[in-house]
Design a protein around this motif. Structure first.
Motif, mmCIF file in Angstrom:
data_model
loop_
_atom_site.group_PDB
_atom_site.id
_atom_site.type_symbol
_atom_site.label_atom_id
_atom_site.label_comp_id
_atom_site.label_asym_id
_atom_site.label_seq_id
_atom_site.Cartn_x
_atom_site.Cartn_y
_atom_site.Cartn_z
ATOM 1 N N PHE A 1 10.426 3.757 9.630
ATOM 2 C CA PHE A 1 10.671 2.326 9.461
ATOM 3 C C PHE A 1 9.404 1.515 9.232
ATOM 4 N N GLY A 2 8.297 2.166 8.906
ATOM 5 C CA GLY A 2 7.079 1.427 8.581
ATOM 6 C C GLY A 2 7.191 0.729 7.239
ATOM 7 N N GLN A 3 6.250 -0.161 6.968
ATOM 8 C CA GLN A 3 6.220 -0.821 5.662
ATOM 9 C C GLN A 3 6.135 0.235 4.557
ATOM 10 N N PHE A 4 6.777 -0.074 3.418
ATOM 11 C CA PHE A 4 6.914 0.898 2.327
ATOM 12 C C PHE A 4 6.334 0.310 1.047
ATOM 13 N N PRO A 5 5.015 0.476 0.795
ATOM 14 C CA PRO A 5 4.416 -0.078 -0.427
ATOM 15 C C PRO A 5 4.989 0.579 -1.683
ATOM 16 N N ARG A 6 5.171 -0.243 -2.726
ATOM 17 C CA ARG A 6 5.652 0.244 -4.015
ATOM 18 C C ARG A 6 4.621 -0.095 -5.087
ATOM 19 N N ARG A 7 4.621 0.694 -6.166
ATOM 20 C CA ARG A 7 3.665 0.505 -7.247
ATOM 21 C C ARG A 7 4.405 0.280 -8.562
ATOM 22 N N ILE A 8 3.982 -0.743 -9.289
ATOM 23 C CA ILE A 8 4.580 -1.059 -10.592
ATOM 24 C C ILE A 8 3.462 -1.353 -11.581
ATOM 25 N N ARG A 9 3.841 -1.353 -12.855
ATOM 26 C CA ARG A 9 2.902 -1.719 -13.918
ATOM 27 C C ARG A 9 3.541 -2.829 -14.757
ATOM 28 N N ILE A 10 2.857 -3.972 -14.838
ATOM 29 C CA ILE A 10 3.323 -5.097 -15.642
ATOM 30 C C ILE A 10 2.703 -4.990 -17.025
ATOM 31 N N SER B 1 0.105 -10.858 -13.484
ATOM 32 C CA SER B 1 -0.891 -10.434 -14.481
ATOM 33 C C SER B 1 -0.583 -9.017 -14.954
ATOM 34 N N PRO B 2 -0.915 -8.688 -16.210
ATOM 35 C CA PRO B 2 -0.689 -7.333 -16.707
ATOM 36 C C PRO B 2 -1.497 -6.310 -15.897
ATOM 37 N N GLY B 3 -0.947 -5.098 -15.814
ATOM 38 C CA GLY B 3 -1.630 -4.025 -15.113
ATOM 39 C C GLY B 3 -0.852 -3.534 -13.915
ATOM 40 N N GLU B 4 -1.484 -2.662 -13.130
ATOM 41 C CA GLU B 4 -0.827 -2.068 -11.966
ATOM 42 C C GLU B 4 -0.933 -2.996 -10.759
ATOM 43 N N HIS B 5 0.148 -3.000 -9.971
ATOM 44 C CA HIS B 5 0.200 -3.824 -8.764
ATOM 45 C C HIS B 5 0.862 -3.028 -7.641
ATOM 46 N N THR B 6 0.474 -3.339 -6.414
ATOM 47 C CA THR B 6 1.117 -2.793 -5.225
ATOM 48 C C THR B 6 1.841 -3.928 -4.522
ATOM 49 N N ILE B 7 3.107 -3.721 -4.229
ATOM 50 C CA ILE B 7 3.919 -4.734 -3.559
ATOM 51 C C ILE B 7 4.534 -4.120 -2.310
ATOM 52 N N VAL B 8 4.711 -4.939 -1.287
ATOM 53 C CA VAL B 8 5.258 -4.439 -0.026
ATOM 54 C C VAL B 8 5.976 -5.585 0.674
#
Length: 383
Positions: free
Chosen positions: A372-381, A338-345
């Motif tokens: 070495f912990g999880q590394f969340p990333r942020r993108i905008r669709i 979906s359009p908008g900001e998302h956090t992926i990990v």
């Protein structure tokens, strides 16, 4: 046997689950298809990019630009500059608690039985502040460290093996300036592992000068600091080696519970921890691909998973070229974003059930070593 077929054989032999290697006919994630475009991360500052490689300086790769299973751009960390050691006149010495001290020229090492291994590793200080760019993966050729030690004959009193490089620097110790060579050590048990190599080739070519030309150490499954460059001496001794890069630097300090007591515990950076990171998102006709890589100490993996926002964990596909000690590139095809900001990990789990945890669930630590912990990333669709 081709490199690709051999890599697949190694992957299956290493015990990676069948579910992980499903859909092996898919295109590797680092090869952009026609019409596929990169979706920018919004957690990367505008204009951020690592600089060019310079002698004697740390070189960070831009993980968004990975374009090959074997790294065209492999990270570099140098502690005492970049010595230039000619193959002509080179000598590797085996000394200490051995029955027969040995010396090898470059030509003599190359004349010994050799083997190749795919091996990826990262710096012990690799982390989110440089988007995990202190990393690389290569095919290495060299001779067995175990065979060299066996030829010299380790004496019963030998318990520690020290590896000295040609790179040297001045250190101030208790107010005195002394010249020290870069060095790391392994227990005899770790040094005698079958896969340890003394290498002279990287990706089918002689070692580049910035990667230890003419000869370096390769300890698969360990952080990069263990892989001593410009290797000149292997020394067997009966005590622990406590040089700067074993006893004072590359040392973690973590708050842990020890026998029911909370204590600050120090350990030398050694084996790589279980880790995965997302480094790229692409768009092709409205279908998005989330891609990254995993690293660990060679323990077979059970799964790599991706989570989008507050959704469920979903299994990713690992690149079929992956083998026991290589990095494990993975991808997840995201439909209907979906359009908008998302956090992926992402997270990775090995066959022993150890799962990469969120950073906040890991022990408190006082340095950037072993992130070495999880590394969340942020993108905008886009709409």
């Amino acid at each position: 046997m081709s490199i690709e077929n051999e890599s697949r054989r190694q992957l299956l032999k290493a015990g990676v689950s069948a579910g992980l290697v499903a859909a092996t006919a898919g295109v590797p994630w680092f090869a952009l298809a026609q019409g596929e475009t990169v979706v920018p991360f919004i957690d990367v500052p505008e204009g951020w990019a690592p600089g060019p490689r310079q002698p004697g300086r740390t070189h960070i790769i831009d993980t968004r630009q990975i374009n090959n299973f074997y790294s065209d751009d492999f990270y570099v960390v140098q502690h005492y500059g970049q010595p230039e050691v000619a193959a002509a006149g080179y000598e590797l010495k085996l000394t200490g608690l051995v029955d027969q001290p040995l010396q090898f020229t470059y030509e003599q090492l190359r004349a010994l039985p050799s083997r190749e291994i795919d091996c990826g590793f990262e710096c012990g200080g690799n982390g989110g502040r440089m988007f995990h760019g202190l990393v690389g993966n290569a095919r290495w050729r060299g001779v067995s460290l175990k065979d060299l030690l066996a030829q010299a004959g380790v004496q019963p009193a030998g318990r520690e093996v020290v590896f000295f490089g040609a790179d040297k620097g001045m250190e101030t110790i208790r107010g005195r300036e002394v010249e020290k060579a870069f060095a790391r050590s392994l227990s005899l048990e770790d040094a005698m592992r079958e896969d340890n190599l003394v290498v002279y080739e990287m990706n089918g070519q002689p070692l580049p000068v910035h990667h230890g030309q003419p000869v370096r150490l390769l300890i698969p499954g360990f952080y990069g600091v263990a892989n001593v460059k410009w290797l000149t001496q292997i020394h067997v001794q009966d005590t622990r080696y406590m040089g700067r890069f074993m006893g004072r630097d590359y040392v973690t300090l973590k708050r842990e519970v020890v026998g029911g007591e909370e204590r600050w515990v120090e350990n030398s950076v050694a084996r790589m921890n279980l880790k995965s990171v997302i480094v790229r998102v692409t768009n092709r006709g409205g279908s998005h691909r989330i891609a990254g890589f995993a690293l660990n100490d060679g323990t077979p993996l059970r799964s790599i998973e991706v989570k989008i926002d507050d959704g469920p964990w979903q299994q990713a596909t690992i690149d079929p070229q992956s083998s026991r000690y290589s990095w494990k590139p993975f991808y997840f095809d995201w439909q209907g974003a979906s359009p908008g900001e998302h956090t992926i990990v992402s997270r990775v789990t090995d066959i022993n059930g150890h799962t990469q945890a969120p950073a906040e669930q890991l022990p408190e630590r006082v340095s950037y070593w072993e992130e070495f912990g999880q590394f969340p990333r942020r993108i905008r669709i886009g709409a």
